[in-house]
Design a protein around this motif. Structure first.
Motif, PDB file in Angstrom:
ATOM      1  N   ARG A  45      70.538 -18.426 -37.281  1.00 50.25           N
ATOM      2  CA  ARG A  45      70.002 -19.214 -36.169  1.00 50.25           C
ATOM      3  C   ARG A  45      68.799 -20.034 -36.611  1.00 50.25           C
ATOM      4  N   VAL A  46      68.529 -21.059 -35.829  1.00 55.44           N
ATOM      5  CA  VAL A  46      67.368 -21.913 -36.059  1.00 55.44           C
ATOM      6  C   VAL A  46      66.134 -21.207 -35.519  1.00 55.44           C
ATOM      7  N   GLY A  47      65.139 -21.069 -36.359  1.00 53.17           N
ATOM      8  CA  GLY A  47      63.900 -20.418 -35.951  1.00 53.17           C
ATOM      9  C   GLY A  47      62.821 -21.423 -35.622  1.00 53.17           C
ATOM     10  N   ALA A  48      61.612 -21.148 -36.083  1.00 52.37           N
ATOM     11  CA  ALA A  48      60.462 -21.988 -35.777  1.00 52.37           C
ATOM     12  C   ALA A  48      60.471 -23.272 -36.597  1.00 52.37           C
ATOM     13  N   MET A  49      59.642 -24.220 -36.180  1.00 54.25           N
ATOM     14  CA  MET A  49      59.299 -25.356 -37.028  1.00 54.25           C
ATOM     15  C   MET A  49      58.208 -24.896 -37.987  1.00 54.25           C
ATOM     16  N   LYS A  50      58.379 -25.158 -39.274  1.00 50.98           N
ATOM     17  CA  LYS A  50      57.400 -24.742 -40.297  1.00 50.98           C
ATOM     18  C   LYS A  50      56.548 -25.941 -40.692  1.00 50.98           C
ATOM     19  N   LEU A  51      55.245 -25.766 -40.578  1.00 51.33           N
ATOM     20  CA  LEU A  51      54.294 -26.838 -40.829  1.00 51.33           C
ATOM     21  C   LEU A  51      53.211 -26.335 -41.778  1.00 51.33           C
ATOM     22  N   PHE A  52      52.891 -27.107 -42.807  1.00 49.05           N
ATOM     23  CA  PHE A  52      51.825 -26.751 -43.739  1.00 49.05           C
ATOM     24  C   PHE A  52      50.522 -27.432 -43.330  1.00 49.05           C
ATOM     25  N   ALA A  53      49.480 -26.617 -43.100  1.00 47.15           N
ATOM     26  CA  ALA A  53      48.164 -27.181 -42.847  1.00 47.15           C
ATOM     27  C   ALA A  53      47.372 -27.330 -44.150  1.00 47.15           C
ATOM     28  N   ASP A  54      47.373 -26.258 -44.952  1.00 44.60           N
ATOM     29  CA  ASP A  54      46.578 -26.319 -46.184  1.00 44.60           C
ATOM     30  C   ASP A  54      47.329 -25.653 -47.323  1.00 44.60           C
ATOM     31  N   GLY A  55      46.591 -25.207 -48.347  1.00 46.02           N
ATOM     32  CA  GLY A  55      47.235 -24.752 -49.564  1.00 46.02           C
ATOM     33  C   GLY A  55      47.095 -23.274 -49.849  1.00 46.02           C
ATOM     34  N   SER A  56      46.596 -22.953 -51.036  1.00 46.52           N
ATOM     35  CA  SER A  56      46.618 -21.599 -51.578  1.00 46.52           C
ATOM     36  C   SER A  56      45.208 -21.042 -51.710  1.00 46.52           C
ATOM     37  N   LEU A  57      45.071 -19.736 -51.467  1.00 44.02           N
ATOM     38  CA  LEU A  57      43.775 -19.078 -51.657  1.00 44.02           C
ATOM     39  C   LEU A  57      43.535 -18.777 -53.133  1.00 44.02           C
ATOM     40  N   ILE A  58      44.488 -18.158 -53.805  1.00 50.69           N
ATOM     41  CA  ILE A  58      44.271 -17.842 -55.218  1.00 50.69           C
ATOM     42  C   ILE A  58      44.302 -19.097 -56.084  1.00 50.69           C
ATOM     43  N   GLY A  59      44.908 -20.169 -55.573  1.00 51.15           N
ATOM     44  CA  GLY A  59      44.859 -21.453 -56.267  1.00 51.15           C
ATOM     45  C   GLY A  59      43.653 -22.281 -55.904  1.00 51.15           C
ATOM     46  N   ARG A  60      42.873 -21.796 -54.907  1.00 56.67           N
ATOM     47  CA  ARG A  60      41.641 -22.438 -54.452  1.00 56.67           C
ATOM     48  C   ARG A  60      41.867 -23.865 -53.974  1.00 56.67           C
ATOM     49  N   THR A  61      42.953 -24.041 -53.208  1.00 58.66           N
ATOM     50  CA  THR A  61      43.221 -25.341 -52.603  1.00 58.66           C
ATOM     51  C   THR A  61      43.239 -25.282 -51.079  1.00 58.66           C
ATOM     52  N   CYS A  62      43.125 -24.096 -50.485  1.00 56.27           N
ATOM     53  CA  CYS A  62      43.162 -24.005 -49.019  1.00 56.27           C
ATOM     54  C   CYS A  62      41.862 -24.550 -48.429  1.00 56.27           C
ATOM     55  N   ALA A  63      41.917 -24.953 -47.164  1.00 57.60           N
ATOM     56  CA  ALA A  63      40.788 -25.632 -46.525  1.00 57.60           C
ATOM     57  C   ALA A  63      39.779 -24.622 -45.992  1.00 57.60           C
ATOM     58  N   MET A  64      38.575 -24.654 -46.561  1.00 58.26           N
ATOM     59  CA  MET A  64      37.525 -23.698 -46.226  1.00 58.26           C
ATOM     60  C   MET A  64      36.328 -24.399 -45.575  1.00 58.26           C
ATOM     61  N   HIS A  65      35.612 -23.650 -44.736  1.00 62.21           N
ATOM     62  CA  HIS A  65      34.359 -24.174 -44.200  1.00 62.21           C
ATOM     63  C   HIS A  65      33.290 -24.240 -45.286  1.00 62.21           C
ATOM     64  N   ASP A  66      33.226 -23.224 -46.115  1.00 66.04           N
ATOM     65  CA  ASP A  66      32.222 -23.150 -47.170  1.00 66.04           C
ATOM     66  C   ASP A  66      32.913 -23.081 -48.524  1.00 66.04           C
ATOM     67  N   PRO A  67      32.230 -23.459 -49.594  1.00 69.19           N
ATOM     68  CA  PRO A  67      32.887 -23.551 -50.898  1.00 69.19           C
ATOM     69  C   PRO A  67      33.436 -22.220 -51.405  1.00 69.19           C
ATOM     70  N   PHE A  68      34.401 -22.338 -52.288  1.00 68.51           N
ATOM     71  CA  PHE A  68      34.911 -21.164 -52.980  1.00 68.51           C
ATOM     72  C   PHE A  68      33.811 -20.584 -53.865  1.00 68.51           C
TER      73      PHE A  68
END
Length: 525
Positions: A276-299
């Protein structure tokens, strides 16, 4: 009543009777019925079939033929593995490797120069374990248009020269060379993956993105799932999340509210018990261990790096608004705390403008979750979808990325239950090992690979962990009326285990003895 099968001698429930793929009686009521097929479970502990609420089944199945990099300790070992594969393949062919984590490698990320030395006569593509970045050699890099890097990604340079590392949306630069995947390859991947899943007690999954974007294999990917089902090689039930990039405006009458979705107006829920068809999948940001996700404060240790979004914030909000108004369940990948804040704002705006009860919108991963945003998440009726197994396999890299002050916010479990949310369980396989029994143990213990107790207050009881991997995951897919518990009227999907999954002391040694889907014994150890 004469039934199709009776499974007997099971711990706790005693017996279970099946007719037309569903449970029709339990306990003594089941034993008393007539059947030509009685299966003795030998005193095994029976639980509902495990349901992985966020996995990449086709990606995992197809990656089984990649050069495996998980477990390597240095970037030189990566190069050695590539060279060994190159020695077995004709010049000019592709070498694909997967599963490296720079946090675990002496020497960090591989480079194009190192790959050039390892396989000078091949096209080489090395995939990060997160799926959010890829390293290619010079032969591949020379064939992509580095002058037109997609928004939401970047090509890493050192001293003005590309290293071969493509992050996030920049990986789409490779599409002219590798996309789309032939559906027969996808079908083979589904075949291999579902065999593995059955051996681990998994009876249903949610595929976290098909048709486009970073994780989609082909624009006609649903046809691959349908073909796999028709061929009998889709052995577990699948709800497929559709990539947001596949949805488009629909012509409709002014009185209709389905203006954004798939052709013919298809949206979440279309299908049957198997596909069956489930949810719509949407990417907001990236990876934590790759240090590309969107953060308020720096890594931690990178004062100039706060990550980034994969799509502009305004586009993110618009897509969520349109999909919500058109009846879709929405599953948004948001890992960094800033991404979570922006996604919560978008969900709140959509629900305020178009109120809808029981929407079950989700935040996939929901990795860095501050207390204030946890309260908002609960108040909006959202479902967080964290991965308990991450703590063990990549938890040390996550801790290093955020530092001590934010460590308590990582992949929260107990807190979201205490806040009143329904908690599903998942693996994000192949990012980490996907066996649910490993996930259950990690949800209870929360020990990193180095032995650090990560978020002691986020530990679950075995009962809570098992409920997440069964009922919670079914609920997150609108499937709790058919899956997730063993009750009369529900689908006969269950797993026979060698020990009690509610006994914490047994978690290290417990084994899957058998897996039943729709009343049929699909796997026997």
């Amino acid at each position: 009543m004469r039934v199709d099968a009776i499974y007997e001698n099971a711990q706790v429930i005693g017996a279970l009777a099946v007719l037309n793929g569903r449970i029709v009686a339990l306990g003594e009521d089941a034993v008393a019925l007539s059947t030509s097929r009685r299966i003795d479970l030998g005193g095994a502990h029976v639980a509902p079939g495990f349901h992985d609420a966020h996995n990449h089944m086709a990606w995992f199945g197809m990656s089984l033929t990649d050069v495996p990099l998980a477990g390597l300790n240095s970037v030189d070992e990566v190069y050695d593995a590539i060279a060994a594969r190159a020695a077995t393949q004709p010049p000019g062919t592709w070498i694909v490797a997967s599963g490296y984590d720079q946090n675990k490698l002496t020497g960090g990320h591989p480079t194009r120069q190192g790959l050039d030395r390892a396989a000078p006569d091949h096209s080489v593509r090395v995939k990060h374990t997160s799926g959010h970045m890829t390293v290619v050699n010079s032969r591949v890099l020379s064939q992509v248009d580095l002058g037109h890097v997609p928004v939401g990604g970047d090509v890493v340079h050192i001293d003005g020269s590309p290293t071969g590392l493509l992050r996030e949306q920049a990986q789409l630069l490779l599409n002219p060379l590798i996309y789309p995947t032939p559906i027969d390859d996808v079908v083979r991947g589904l075949d291999h993956a579902s065999r593995q899943y059955l051996s681990e007690g998994i009876t249903s999954v949610q595929e976290a993105g098909i048709g486009g974007g970073l994780v989609g294999q082909t624009p006609i990917e649903l046809a691959a799932y349908q073909k796999a089902r028709e061929a009998g090689v889709l052995r577990v039930r699948a709800s497929v999340m559709v990539a947001a990039s596949v949805l488009h405006p629909l012509e409709h009458a002014p009185s209709d509210d389905i203006e954004f979705g798939l052709d013919l107006g298809l949206h979440t829920g279309f299908g049957d018990d198997w596909l069956r068809v489930g949810a719509m999948k949407l990417f907001a940001d990236g990876s934590l261990i790759g240090r590309t996700c969107a953060m308020h404060d720096p890594f931690e240790g990178e004062p100039d790096n706060i990550g980034y979004f994969q799509v502009p914030e305004e586009e993110l909000a618009t897509t969520i608004m349109r999909a919500h108004a058109s009846g879709w369940q929405i599953a948004t990948h948001a890992i960094g705390d800033r991404a979570i804040s922006v996604v919560l704002d978008a969900y709140a705006a959509a629900l305020a403008r178009f109120p809808r009860p029981d929407h079950r919108h989700r935040i996939e991963h929901c990795a860095v979750l501050p207390p204030a945003e946890l309260k908002r998440l609960s108040s909006l009726g959202l479902i967080p979808s964290p991965q308990g197994r991450f703590v063990n396999e990549i938890g040390d890299g996550m801790r290093a990325a955020v530092g001590p002050s934010r460590e308590a916010w990582l992949y929260r479990l107990r807190s979201v239950l205490d806040a009143g949310c329904v908690l599903p369980a998942s693996s994000d396989r192949p990012v980490v090992s996907g066996a649910p029994l490993l996930g259950l143990a990690d949800m209870v213990r929360r020990r990193t690979a180095s032995g650090v107790l990560l978020g002691p207050d986020e530990r679950l009881t075995p009962e809570q962990a098992l409920r997440a991997y069964t009922y919670g995951s079914a609920y997150s897919a609108f499937r709790e009326h058919d899956l997730g518990t063993l009750e009369v009227g529900k689908l006969a999907d269950f797993v026979a285990l060698s020990a009690d999954p509610l006994d914490e002391s047994a978690l290290d040694d417990i084994r899957v003895l058998g897996t039943v889907v729709g009343g049929d014994l699909a796997f026997e150890a």
